[in-house]
Design a protein around this motif. Structure first.
Motif, PDB file in Angstrom:
ATOM      1  N   GLY A  69      17.105  49.512  10.234  1.00  0.00           N
ATOM      2  CA  GLY A  69      16.512  50.809   9.894  1.00  0.00           C
ATOM      3  C   GLY A  69      16.436  51.020   8.397  1.00  0.00           C
ATOM      4  N   ALA A  70      17.478  50.629   7.693  1.00  0.00           N
ATOM      5  CA  ALA A  70      17.489  50.768   6.231  1.00  0.00           C
ATOM      6  C   ALA A  70      16.369  49.943   5.603  1.00  0.00           C
ATOM      7  CB  ALA A  70      18.849  50.342   5.672  1.00  0.00           C
ATOM      8  N   LEU A  71      16.189  48.731   6.085  1.00  0.00           N
ATOM      9  CA  LEU A  71      15.102  47.891   5.569  1.00  0.00           C
ATOM     10  C   LEU A  71      13.737  48.471   5.937  1.00  0.00           C
ATOM     11  CD1 LEU A  71      16.561  44.335   6.280  1.00  0.00           C
ATOM     12  CD2 LEU A  71      16.363  45.495   4.071  1.00  0.00           C
ATOM     13  N   GLY A  72      13.627  48.996   7.147  1.00  0.00           N
ATOM     14  CA  GLY A  72      12.372  49.595   7.589  1.00  0.00           C
ATOM     15  C   GLY A  72      11.977  50.795   6.753  1.00  0.00           C
ATOM     16  N   LEU A  73      12.960  51.534   6.239  1.00  0.00           N
ATOM     17  CA  LEU A  73      12.658  52.684   5.387  1.00  0.00           C
ATOM     18  C   LEU A  73      11.966  52.281   4.086  1.00  0.00           C
ATOM     19  CD1 LEU A  73      15.943  54.767   5.769  1.00  0.00           C
ATOM     20  CD2 LEU A  73      13.666  55.422   6.570  1.00  0.00           C
ATOM     21  N   LEU A  74      12.145  51.043   3.672  1.00  0.00           N
ATOM     22  CA  LEU A  74      11.541  50.569   2.424  1.00  0.00           C
ATOM     23  C   LEU A  74      10.109  50.079   2.601  1.00  0.00           C
ATOM     24  CD1 LEU A  74      14.580  48.615   0.968  1.00  0.00           C
ATOM     25  CD2 LEU A  74      13.801  50.922   0.374  1.00  0.00           C
ATOM     26  N   ILE A  75       9.674  49.904   3.839  1.00  0.00           N
ATOM     27  CA  ILE A  75       8.327  49.416   4.126  1.00  0.00           C
ATOM     28  C   ILE A  75       7.469  50.610   4.522  1.00  0.00           C
ATOM     29  CG2 ILE A  75       6.945  47.877   5.576  1.00  0.00           C
ATOM     30  CD1 ILE A  75       9.586  46.244   5.976  1.00  0.00           C
ATOM     31  N   PRO A  76       6.500  50.978   3.683  1.00  0.00           N
ATOM     32  CA  PRO A  76       5.725  52.197   3.950  1.00  0.00           C
ATOM     33  C   PRO A  76       5.138  52.285   5.348  1.00  0.00           C
ATOM     34  CG  PRO A  76       5.254  51.411   1.748  1.00  0.00           C
ATOM     35  CD  PRO A  76       6.110  50.356   2.415  1.00  0.00           C
ATOM     36  N   ARG A  77       4.641  51.202   5.882  1.00  0.00           N
ATOM     37  CA  ARG A  77       4.018  51.235   7.211  1.00  0.00           C
ATOM     38  C   ARG A  77       5.044  51.472   8.321  1.00  0.00           C
ATOM     39  NH1 ARG A  77      -0.245  46.750   8.510  1.00  0.00           N
ATOM     40  NH2 ARG A  77      -1.369  48.057   7.061  1.00  0.00           N
ATOM     41  N   LEU A  78       6.280  51.031   8.101  1.00  0.00           N
ATOM     42  CA  LEU A  78       7.324  51.153   9.117  1.00  0.00           C
ATOM     43  C   LEU A  78       8.285  52.306   8.864  1.00  0.00           C
ATOM     44  CD1 LEU A  78       8.305  47.396   9.538  1.00  0.00           C
ATOM     45  CD2 LEU A  78       6.774  48.754  10.965  1.00  0.00           C
ATOM     46  N   CYS A  79       8.147  52.960   7.749  1.00  0.00           N
ATOM     47  CA  CYS A  79       9.105  53.977   7.317  1.00  0.00           C
ATOM     48  C   CYS A  79       9.318  55.071   8.351  1.00  0.00           C
ATOM     49  CB  CYS A  79       8.636  54.565   5.993  1.00  0.00           C
ATOM     50  SG  CYS A  79       9.590  55.978   5.477  1.00  0.00           S
ATOM     51  N   GLY A  80       8.251  55.622   8.881  1.00  0.00           N
ATOM     52  CA  GLY A  80       8.373  56.713   9.843  1.00  0.00           C
ATOM     53  C   GLY A  80       9.079  56.285  11.113  1.00  0.00           C
ATOM     54  N   LEU A  81       8.711  55.121  11.620  1.00  0.00           N
ATOM     55  CA  LEU A  81       9.326  54.611  12.838  1.00  0.00           C
ATOM     56  C   LEU A  81      10.801  54.289  12.604  1.00  0.00           C
ATOM     57  CD1 LEU A  81       8.530  54.025  15.741  1.00  0.00           C
ATOM     58  CD2 LEU A  81       8.034  51.680  15.055  1.00  0.00           C
ATOM     59  N   ALA A  82      11.123  53.731  11.449  1.00  0.00           N
ATOM     60  CA  ALA A  82      12.520  53.439  11.114  1.00  0.00           C
ATOM     61  C   ALA A  82      13.327  54.726  11.039  1.00  0.00           C
ATOM     62  CB  ALA A  82      12.597  52.673   9.795  1.00  0.00           C
ATOM     63  N   ALA A  83      12.762  55.741  10.408  1.00  0.00           N
ATOM     64  CA  ALA A  83      13.457  57.028  10.305  1.00  0.00           C
ATOM     65  C   ALA A  83      13.667  57.644  11.682  1.00  0.00           C
ATOM     66  CB  ALA A  83      12.677  57.975   9.395  1.00  0.00           C
ATOM     67  N   LEU A  84      12.679  57.510  12.547  1.00  0.00           N
ATOM     68  CA  LEU A  84      12.796  58.036  13.911  1.00  0.00           C
ATOM     69  C   LEU A  84      13.900  57.305  14.670  1.00  0.00           C
ATOM     70  CD1 LEU A  84      11.470  60.110  15.783  1.00  0.00           C
ATOM     71  CD2 LEU A  84       9.917  58.303  16.528  1.00  0.00           C
ATOM     72  N   GLY A  85      13.946  56.003  14.526  1.00  0.00           N
ATOM     73  CA  GLY A  85      15.005  55.219  15.170  1.00  0.00           C
ATOM     74  C   GLY A  85      16.383  55.572  14.644  1.00  0.00           C
ATOM     75  N   LEU A  86      16.488  55.760  13.336  1.00  0.00           N
ATOM     76  CA  LEU A  86      17.779  56.137  12.752  1.00  0.00           C
ATOM     77  C   LEU A  86      18.185  57.542  13.182  1.00  0.00           C
ATOM     78  CD1 LEU A  86      17.359  54.578   9.206  1.00  0.00           C
ATOM     79  CD2 LEU A  86      18.909  53.817  11.016  1.00  0.00           C
ATOM     80  N   ALA A  87      17.217  58.432  13.338  1.00  0.00           N
ATOM     81  CA  ALA A  87      17.521  59.782  13.833  1.00  0.00           C
ATOM     82  C   ALA A  87      18.077  59.705  15.257  1.00  0.00           C
ATOM     83  CB  ALA A  87      16.270  60.659  13.781  1.00  0.00           C
ATOM     84  N   ALA A  88      17.500  58.845  16.076  1.00  0.00           N
ATOM     85  CA  ALA A  88      18.009  58.661  17.439  1.00  0.00           C
ATOM     86  C   ALA A  88      19.431  58.094  17.412  1.00  0.00           C
ATOM     87  CB  ALA A  88      17.080  57.743  18.222  1.00  0.00           C
TER      88      ALA A  88
END
Length: 132
Positions: A69-88
């Motif tokens: 999730g932390a790595l996904g937050l750094l990728i603009p295309r994946l940022c929202g999905l990573a944040a959603l997963g981390l929120a879950a």
């Protein structure tokens, strides 16, 4: 003598964009650190997951998810999905803290709020991923 026209590109960065980047970087640092602690076998993490009674496999799984999730937050295309997963993930952590470990869920709830905020502002990228 000929004159060559040049086009000057100006970048208009809005304050909200900068604020969102700051939130993303803070979340990245927090989740990466937490994931590394879990994967490295920090004594507190081992004890906490031992108290849960689920076995240490869950500590590894959560650590991997936090780092991903932390790595996904750094990728603009994946940022929202990573944040959603981390929120879950933080929803589960808050519930576990409150009802299983009997400790304050304040930290996971704060992380949930920030991750949820990032996911909300990046919802267009989440929708674009699901449209594909």
């Amino acid at each position: 003598m000929s004159s060559i026209g040049t086009t000057v590109r100006t970048w208009k960065i809005q304050p909200g964009t900068i604020g969102l980047w700051i939130l993303r970087l803070v979340l990245t640092a927090e989740f990466a650190a937490a994931g590394i602690m879990k994967l490295a076998g920090n004594e507190q993490m081992v004890a906490m997951f031992g108290e849960l009674g689920t076995g240490q496999w869950l500590r590894y799984a959560v650590g991997v998810l936090e780092i991903a999730g932390a790595l996904g937050l750094l990728i603009p295309r994946l940022c929202g999905l990573a944040a959603l997963g981390l929120a879950a993930l933080m929803t589960g952590a808050a519930l576990t803290n409150a009802f299983v470990l009997d400790v304050s869920p304040a930290v996971p709830l704060a992380m949930l709020a920030v991750a949820g905020l990032v996911a909300w502002f990046r919802r267009s990228t989440i929708q674009a991923l699901f449209r594909r």
